[in-house]
Design an enzyme around this catalytic site. Structure first.
Site, PDB file in Angstrom:
ATOM      1  CB  ILE A   1      -1.035  -0.002   1.155  1.00  0.00           C
ATOM      2  CG1 ILE A   1      -2.133   1.010   0.900  1.00  0.00           C
ATOM      3  CG2 ILE A   1      -0.393   0.220   2.509  1.00  0.00           C
ATOM      4  CD1 ILE A   1      -2.920   0.794  -0.363  1.00  0.00           C
TER       5      ILE A   1
ATOM      6  CB  SER B   1      10.473  -0.879   5.966  1.00  0.00           C
ATOM      7  OG  SER B   1       9.358  -1.684   5.756  1.00  0.00           O
ATOM      8  NE  ARG B   2       9.648  -6.644   9.392  1.00  0.00           N
ATOM      9  CZ  ARG B   2       8.825  -7.698   9.371  1.00  0.00           C
ATOM     10  NH1 ARG B   2       8.825  -8.534  10.372  1.00  0.00           N
ATOM     11  NH2 ARG B   2       8.008  -7.873   8.352  1.00  0.00           N
TER      12      ARG B   2
ATOM     13  CE  LYS C   1      -8.532  -1.501   5.653  1.00  0.00           C
ATOM     14  NZ  LYS C   1      -8.294  -2.663   4.711  1.00  0.00           N
TER      15      LYS C   1
ATOM     16  CG  ASP D   1      -7.587  -6.129   5.062  1.00  0.00           C
ATOM     17  OD1 ASP D   1      -6.971  -5.423   5.876  1.00  0.00           O
ATOM     18  OD2 ASP D   1      -7.496  -5.951   3.823  1.00  0.00           O
TER      19      ASP D   1
HETATM   20  P1  NAP Z   1       2.018  -5.739   3.255  1.00  0.00           P
HETATM   21  O1  NAP Z   1       2.639  -5.282   1.994  1.00  0.00           O
HETATM   22  O2  NAP Z   1       1.896  -7.212   3.510  1.00  0.00           O
HETATM   23  O3  NAP Z   1       2.695  -5.127   4.555  1.00  0.00           O
HETATM   24  C1  NAP Z   1       3.248  -3.847   4.638  1.00  0.00           C
HETATM   25  C2  NAP Z   1       4.623  -3.907   5.235  1.00  0.00           C
HETATM   26  O4  NAP Z   1       4.551  -4.019   6.658  1.00  0.00           O
HETATM   27  C3  NAP Z   1       5.438  -5.123   4.833  1.00  0.00           C
HETATM   28  O5  NAP Z   1       5.989  -4.982   3.556  1.00  0.00           O
HETATM   29  C4  NAP Z   1       6.471  -5.240   5.929  1.00  0.00           C
HETATM   30  O6  NAP Z   1       7.625  -4.474   5.578  1.00  0.00           O
HETATM   31  C5  NAP Z   1       5.758  -4.603   7.113  1.00  0.00           C
HETATM   32  N1  NAP Z   1       5.473  -5.671   8.078  1.00  0.00           N
HETATM   33  C6  NAP Z   1       4.950  -6.876   7.832  1.00  0.00           C
HETATM   34  N2  NAP Z   1       4.892  -7.601   8.957  1.00  0.00           N
HETATM   35  C7  NAP Z   1       5.427  -6.827   9.919  1.00  0.00           C
HETATM   36  C8  NAP Z   1       5.700  -7.033  11.290  1.00  0.00           C
HETATM   37  N3  NAP Z   1       5.467  -8.201  11.866  1.00  0.00           N
HETATM   38  N4  NAP Z   1       6.234  -6.030  11.995  1.00  0.00           N
HETATM   39  C9  NAP Z   1       6.531  -4.863  11.393  1.00  0.00           C
HETATM   40  N5  NAP Z   1       6.327  -4.630  10.081  1.00  0.00           N
HETATM   41  C10 NAP Z   1       5.783  -5.598   9.363  1.00  0.00           C
HETATM   42  O7  NAP Z   1       0.546  -5.162   3.423  1.00  0.00           O
HETATM   43  P2  NAP Z   1      -0.208  -3.975   2.678  1.00  0.00           P
HETATM   44  O8  NAP Z   1      -1.063  -4.565   1.638  1.00  0.00           O
HETATM   45  O9  NAP Z   1       0.719  -2.875   2.339  1.00  0.00           O
HETATM   46  O10 NAP Z   1      -1.193  -3.549   3.869  1.00  0.00           O
HETATM   47  C11 NAP Z   1      -0.742  -2.833   4.997  1.00  0.00           C
HETATM   48  C12 NAP Z   1      -1.920  -2.146   5.638  1.00  0.00           C
HETATM   49  O11 NAP Z   1      -2.554  -1.308   4.656  1.00  0.00           O
HETATM   50  C13 NAP Z   1      -3.015  -3.118   6.115  1.00  0.00           C
HETATM   51  O12 NAP Z   1      -3.564  -2.665   7.316  1.00  0.00           O
HETATM   52  C14 NAP Z   1      -4.047  -3.090   5.001  1.00  0.00           C
HETATM   53  O13 NAP Z   1      -5.357  -3.368   5.482  1.00  0.00           O
HETATM   54  C15 NAP Z   1      -3.917  -1.651   4.529  1.00  0.00           C
HETATM   55  N6  NAP Z   1      -4.355  -1.436   3.148  1.00  0.00           N
HETATM   56  C16 NAP Z   1      -3.924  -2.282   2.144  1.00  0.00           C
HETATM   57  C17 NAP Z   1      -4.422  -2.114   0.845  1.00  0.00           C
HETATM   58  C18 NAP Z   1      -3.995  -2.991  -0.296  1.00  0.00           C
HETATM   59  O14 NAP Z   1      -4.593  -2.906  -1.400  1.00  0.00           O
HETATM   60  N7  NAP Z   1      -2.965  -3.835  -0.173  1.00  0.00           N
HETATM   61  C19 NAP Z   1      -5.321  -1.076   0.571  1.00  0.00           C
HETATM   62  C20 NAP Z   1      -5.669  -0.194   1.593  1.00  0.00           C
HETATM   63  C21 NAP Z   1      -5.173  -0.397   2.865  1.00  0.00           C
HETATM   64  P3  NAP Z   1       9.075  -4.954   6.107  1.00  0.00           P
HETATM   65  O15 NAP Z   1       9.166  -6.444   5.915  1.00  0.00           O
HETATM   66  O16 NAP Z   1      10.018  -4.178   5.256  1.00  0.00           O
HETATM   67  O17 NAP Z   1       9.123  -4.568   7.559  1.00  0.00           O
END
Ligand code: NAP
Length: 309
Positions: A16, A38-39, A92, A170
């Protein structure tokens, strides 16, 4: 960029952040993005740190942070940022529990900084038009149908199937963020949540609400929808059948399109965040998260076929 641009850091560089946050921040003169934490993820052209503690220690000029990691890991980072007197933008859902976000609200107030629980779908282009339409009509019933293909939108996202990842809620919480903005107050009366036998979060949900004045609202969430995807809210009213489709992008009444504009959800979210930071206010509405908590509290658990990505 304006001369009083807010010095921003971004945390949890994943899907995101790349798809929406970075482009929206780059176009908004209210911000200067100076660091990321970020990690694994990195953002080109700015300082990158392995975690928020390292970022805050090295960048004393930071004024605000956007927290974009999965919800189970957001509270600790938010608390650290608020106690360091930084304004906080929460992706969110704002947290994994209602009470932890309540505590963040209190911490923001105590530290004199702004907290923003962002709900991107509320800023979809036709949502305000739907709200205005419903305010001018007599509602009879409403139905929320949010059906998408998890393999297409969330491939291999393990956190989303873990406790606190919410499963199909979600995306479902996006529907609830719109519904709680345009419909009268409502309460869950029954729910059935379908849990794959090998997962800790539901793949589908069937939820019934009643509004404060006794009207029925249903919500069908399904994560195994292939083919056309639906992100729709339907309302029967005395002025016709309203269909808010495309996740809030398009509004039609009795089949006539009355609002259809390109989406700009994340630019609007960042505009709102700058507004509350400059006004010294917070914007934290927990109604969508409370409904998800209520569905898990009241819902019957139904075990269904295992899910594999
Ligand atoms: P994602 O790519 O799976 O996660 C975002 C980043 O968070 C990961 O790349 C990781 O980066 C970090 N992360 C993962 N596990 C972690 C942990 N245990 N501790 C600390 N950091 C961690 O997910 P995303 O799709 O971007 O979604 C993230 C948030 O945005 C969620 O709440 C989701 O509901 C919301 N969102 C997503 C979308 C969508 O279309 N994907 C749309 C709107 C909102 P590192 O490994 O570099 O730390």
């Amino acid at each position: 960029m304006t001369s009083n641009a807010i010095k921003l850091g971004i945390v949890g560089v994943g899907k995101i952040v790349r798809d929406q946050h970075l482009p929206a921040i780059a176009k908004d003169g209210n911000y200067q993005l100076i660091a990321a934490a970020s990690r694994h993820g990195k953002v080109d052209g700015i300082a990158n740190y392995p975690n928020i503690e390292a970022m805050l220690a090295a960048e004393p000029g930071l004024e605000a942070v956007s927290l974009c990691m999965p919800p189970q890991f957001r509270y600790d980072a938010a608390r650290t940022a608020l106690e360091a007197k930084k304004h906080v933008f929460l992706e969110k859902p704002p947290g994994a529990t209602v009470s932890e976000v309540e505590h963040l609200k209190a911490l923001a107030e105590k530290n004199g900084v702004s907290l923003f629980a962002s709900w991107h779908s509320r800023y979809a282009p036709a949502v305000e038009a739907a709200r205005a339409f419903l305010a001018s009509t007599r509602l009879t019933s409403a139905a929320i149908n949010w059906k998408e293909d998890v393999r297409r939108w969330h491939p291999n996202q393990e956190w989303i199937w873990e406790p606190g990842g919410f499963g199909v809620f979600d995306p479902g919480i996006n529907a609830l963020s719109i519904a709680t903005h345009i419909l009268p107050p409502m309460f869950i009366t029954s729910a059935v949540l379908d849990f794959p036998e090998n997962r800790s979060a539901p793949v589908a949900a069937h939820v019934a609400f009643r509004t404060s004045n006794g009207l029925p609202v249903t919500m069908e969430l399904d994560w195994l929808q292939t083919g056309p995807q639906s992100w729709d809210i339907l309302a029967e009213t005395d002025k016709g059948k309203m269909v808010l489709s495309g996740g809030g992008a398009k509004l039609a009444v009795d089949g006539n399109i009355i609002h259809d504009e390109p989406e700009a959800e994340y630019p609007m979210l960042y505009k709102r965040f700058a507004e509350i930071v400059r006004a010294g206010a917070s914007d934290v509405d927990l109604a969508p998260l409370q409904h998800v908590a209520d569905a898990f509290m009241l819902g019957k658990r139904n075990v269904v076929e295992a899910f594999f990505d």
